[in-house]
Motif scaffolding. Structure first.
Motif, short mmCIF file in Angstrom:
data_model
loop_
_atom_site.label_atom_id
_atom_site.label_comp_id
_atom_site.label_asym_id
_atom_site.label_seq_id
_atom_site.Cartn_x
_atom_site.Cartn_y
_atom_site.Cartn_z
N PRO A 368 0.81 -1.23 0.00
CA PRO A 368 0.00 0.00 0.00
C PRO A 368 0.84 1.27 0.00
O PRO A 368 0.35 2.35 -0.35
N TYR A 369 2.09 1.20 0.43
CA TYR A 369 2.95 2.39 0.46
C TYR A 369 4.41 1.96 0.24
O TYR A 369 4.74 0.77 0.24
N GLY A 370 5.27 2.95 0.08
CA GLY A 370 6.69 2.68 -0.20
C GLY A 370 7.04 3.08 -1.62
O GLY A 370 6.19 3.58 -2.37
N MET A 371 8.30 2.88 -1.98
CA MET A 371 8.77 3.32 -3.30
C MET A 371 9.35 2.14 -4.08
O MET A 371 10.06 1.30 -3.53
N VAL A 372 9.02 2.09 -5.38
CA VAL A 372 9.61 1.11 -6.31
C VAL A 372 10.33 1.90 -7.40
O VAL A 372 9.70 2.74 -8.07
N LEU A 373 11.62 1.65 -7.55
CA LEU A 373 12.42 2.38 -8.54
C LEU A 373 12.84 1.45 -9.67
O LEU A 373 13.29 0.33 -9.43
N VAL A 374 12.71 1.92 -10.92
CA VAL A 374 13.16 1.18 -12.09
C VAL A 374 14.28 1.99 -12.72
O VAL A 374 14.12 3.18 -13.00
N THR A 375 15.44 1.37 -12.91
CA THR A 375 16.61 2.10 -13.42
C THR A 375 17.13 1.49 -14.71
O THR A 375 16.87 0.33 -15.01
N GLY A 376 17.87 2.28 -15.43
CA GLY A 376 18.47 1.82 -16.68
C GLY A 376 18.64 2.99 -17.63
O GLY A 376 18.08 4.07 -17.41
N PRO A 377 19.42 2.81 -18.70
CA PRO A 377 19.65 3.90 -19.65
C PRO A 377 18.41 4.19 -20.48
O PRO A 377 17.43 3.44 -20.44
N THR A 378 18.45 5.27 -21.26
CA THR A 378 17.36 5.59 -22.17
C THR A 378 17.15 4.44 -23.15
O THR A 378 18.11 3.90 -23.68
N GLY A 379 15.89 4.09 -23.37
CA GLY A 379 15.60 3.02 -24.33
C GLY A 379 15.73 1.62 -23.76
O GLY A 379 15.86 0.66 -24.52
N SER A 380 15.70 1.49 -22.42
CA SER A 380 15.84 0.16 -21.82
C SER A 380 14.49 -0.43 -21.42
O SER A 380 14.42 -1.46 -20.77
N GLY A 381 13.40 0.24 -21.79
CA GLY A 381 12.06 -0.30 -21.53
C GLY A 381 11.48 0.05 -20.17
O GLY A 381 10.52 -0.59 -19.72
N LYS A 382 12.03 1.08 -19.51
CA LYS A 382 11.54 1.45 -18.16
C LYS A 382 10.06 1.87 -18.20
O LYS A 382 9.26 1.46 -17.36
N THR A 383 9.71 2.70 -19.20
CA THR A 383 8.32 3.18 -19.30
C THR A 383 7.36 2.02 -19.48
O THR A 383 6.30 1.98 -18.86
N ASN A 384 7.73 1.06 -20.33
CA ASN A 384 6.86 -0.09 -20.57
C ASN A 384 6.63 -0.88 -19.28
O ASN A 384 5.51 -1.28 -18.97
N THR A 385 7.71 -1.07 -18.50
CA THR A 385 7.59 -1.81 -17.22
C THR A 385 6.65 -1.08 -16.26
O THR A 385 5.79 -1.69 -15.63
N LEU A 386 6.83 0.24 -16.14
CA LEU A 386 6.00 1.01 -15.21
C LEU A 386 4.53 1.07 -15.66
O LEU A 386 3.62 0.97 -14.85
N TYR A 387 4.30 1.22 -16.97
CA TYR A 387 2.93 1.20 -17.48
C TYR A 387 2.27 -0.16 -17.22
O TYR A 387 1.07 -0.24 -16.93
N SER A 388 3.06 -1.24 -17.36
CA SER A 388 2.54 -2.58 -17.08
C SER A 388 2.14 -2.70 -15.62
O SER A 388 1.09 -3.27 -15.28
#
Length: 617
Positions: A368-388
């Protein structure tokens, strides 16, 4: 060679005995190679002949349309020698010259070229027609439009255009090379591309001069030029072709004496087209007008968006391009990022997670709370992972808010906010407003500074689930990055649930996948133990029409998921280094990026080269 090739083609049901006899009769009268005669008669395509010869002689085949050969390499062999033997120099590494040959068994050609260049010769197979086209292209010195599948075929002798359609090759794959008459048109889906009065060739003395900073820009002339039918059609063809090729980006690049267009496909840039210099300004202006940018401003970078609706393959599609312009020495470079909703993978189970890593990630985002961070260079699919992740959390009882720069895809049921730095709407300002909007889940596009990081961490500590991204090389070094930004270690330790690093690597093409031999020592060096290395089967793509002879089709993710346990929290609070955190995380079961890559190798999904390129041991 001919008889054997003919037997193979008949045995593989690629030609009938009757067609083979017809080609042999034609060969007796007109001479030439059997393969070339089969193509001339329209019985079989160049690509099929090349693939068969490649298997027959165990020599790699290449598609010359995908190569841009440096002038220094071309100069190693004279035009006369290239025409005499139907060969073309491709590249040079040390004392080895890679040579495209129509007949790789021609030892006389290899010996002659070895003697002339004083280099070892490594042959690869290319079709006779493509070599002849390339000889005309590279030795004539003229710049032609050149799309991958020879949509615009080059006539080396006449410096003009042969070809016909941007559609995929017909079953026979044979282009008769008819000259385009006054009324003939290129057709790609519903876009009618007329070549009437459109001179694709560049002539000496017709290049546009760059405007000086103080020189006046005639906007009316620029606008009229950008709306000329040939320019409009060329832009339309580019956009539709990028969609069909599965390209993620289109790069439009002006240089002093060249104008180049490239597509990024599966993370790799391919040279697609070299339009004449006189189209440079009209084409760039056309793109800027479509993106609602200021065509009079050529000194500052600009960002915009193009939305168009086209009918492709009997299906209506909405294309969304993010447009970025950048002033360079010889004009504005334009990059268009294709945001294709059909390619957005919102099912986390299909992104490439290992089972254990996926379980950890899903557990972290269900808190219910806390932070999840996704890291990597540009074009590594971070947006796709977060949208999923957001899609899996998107329920009627949940208030989800996102601050993005830019908003790439519209997600129904989620409140998305586009950042506008020029009016003060940045990540930090948005986050402050979000906290007054009664959110359950907050997505921050990127943590770039102390202010954003501080507000995000406070939100995570006060009952909100916060998802965000950072640019770091791996999961453990993300902790050091936050501490270096000025966040207290105890706040980092208590607020973060999980950090995930990721990369995208290319998948082996399923249509031409084959087993390959790799020395056991090489497998041990990249991380396999000796027993596993002895049993492991490694695969690669041979190269085929489906994958444009690259051996790869599509991409898959590598994931390093570091769940923040109590033991790791203690290390973070006492200021442990990234190396110590990494060691402890591996001890607790974290699969590293390299480990994820090795898993994909075991499954036969990718190649050793891809894993080594994107990960470190």
């Amino acid at each position: 060679m001919s008889a054997k090739l003919g037997e193979i083609l008949v045995r593989e049901n690629l030609v009938t005995p009757q067609q083979l006899r017809e080609a042999l009769d034609y060969q007796r009268v007109n001479g030439g190679r059997l393969g070339s005669n089969l193509v001339k008669l329209g019985i079989i395509s160049d690509d099929v002949i090349t693939a068969v010869l490649s298997r027959q002689y165990g020599v790699p085949s290449i598609n010359l349309d995908l190569f841009h050969i440096e002038p220094a390499i071309i100069k190693l062999i004279s035009q006369e020698v290239a025409l005499k033997y139907t060969v073309l120099p491709i590249s040079r590494v040390g004392a080895t010259l890679t040579l495209a040959m129509a007949d790789p068994t021609n030892v006389f050609a290899m010996d002659d070229i070895k003697f002339m260049t004083e280099l070892n010769v490594e042959p690869v197979i290319a079709s006779e027609a493509s070599i002849q086209m390339a000889i005309g292209k590279y030795y004539s010195g003229s710049t032609q439009i050149d799309i991958f599948d020879a949509a615009f075929a080059f006539d080396g002798d006449k410096g003009g255009l042969k070809g016909a359609s941007l559609k995929k090759n017909s079953k026979n794959g044979h282009n008769k090379g008819n000259k385009i008459k006054e009324d003939e048109r290129l057709v790609d889906s519903d876009i009618d591309v007329s070549l009437d009065h459109f001179d694709f060739t560049s002539h000496d003395g017709e290049e546009f001069e760059l405007l000086d900073d103080n020189e006046e820009i005639d906007l009316a002339t620029l606008t009229r030029a950008s709306e000329d039918a040939p320019v409009v059609r060329l832009v339309n063809v580019l956009m539709v072709d990028s969609l069909r090729r599965g390209a993620s980006d289109i790069h439009v690049e002006p240089y002093e004496k060249d104008f180049r267009i490239r597509f990024r496909i599966d993370g790799v840039l391919y040279d697609v087209m070299h339009p004449p210099m006189k189209l440079r300004d009209p084409l760039i202006s056309r793109l800027k007008i479509m993106a609602k940018l200021d065509i009079s401003e050529k000194r500052l970078p600009q960002d915009g968006r193009i939305k168009i609706k086209v009918k492709v393959d009997d299906r209506s599609r909405e294309l969304d391009f993010r447009v970025s312009t950048l002033p360079t020495l010889f004009g504005e470079k334009v990059v268009l990022r294709l945001l294709d909703k059909d390619k957005l993978m919102l099912d986390m189970t299909k992104l490439g997670f290992e089972a254990e890593s996926l379980e950890k990630f899903q557990r972290a985002i269900s808190n219910p709370y806390g932070m999840v961070l996704v890291t990597g260079p540009t074009g590594s699919g971070k947006t796709n992972t977060l949208y999923s992740a957001l899609q899996s959390l998107n329920q009627p009882e949940t208030n989800i808010m996102t601050a993005e720069d830019p908003v790439e895809f519209n997600l129904p049921g989620i409140n998305q906010v586009q950042m506008k730095e020029q009016i003060g709407l940045n990540f930090a300002a948005s986050l402050r407003s979000f906290l007054r909007q009664d959110p359950n889940i907050i997505l921050v596009g990127e943590i770039r500074d102390f202010e954003t990081a501080e507000i995000a961490i406070k939100a995570a500590l006060t009952g909100h689930l916060v998802l965000s991204t950072l640019h770091t090389n791996d999961a453990p070094s993300t902790i050091s990055r936050l501490v270096n930004m000025g966040i207290e270690p105890f706040l980092v330790a208590t607020s973060i649930n999980l950090i995930q690093a990721q990369r995208l690597i290319r998948r082996i093409c399923a249509d031409c996948k084959e087993e390959t031999k790799v020395p056991i020592e090489g497998l041990i060096e990249i991380g396999f133990d000796e027993d596993e290395a002895k049993k492991l089967k490694v695969y690669k793509g041979r190269g085929c029409e489906t994958c444009l002879n690259t051996g790869y089709k599509g991409r898959v993710g590598l994931y390093e998921v570091m769940e923040i346990t109590d033991e790791l929290r203690e290390l973070i609070i006492i200021g442990a280094s990234a190396i110590e955190l990494r060691r402890k995380a591996i001890e607790l079961g974290m699969v590293t990026l390299r480990g994820s890559g090795l898993y994909k190798l075991r499954e036969g999904i990718t190649t050793i080269e891809e894993v080594v390129k994107e990960t470190v041991a």
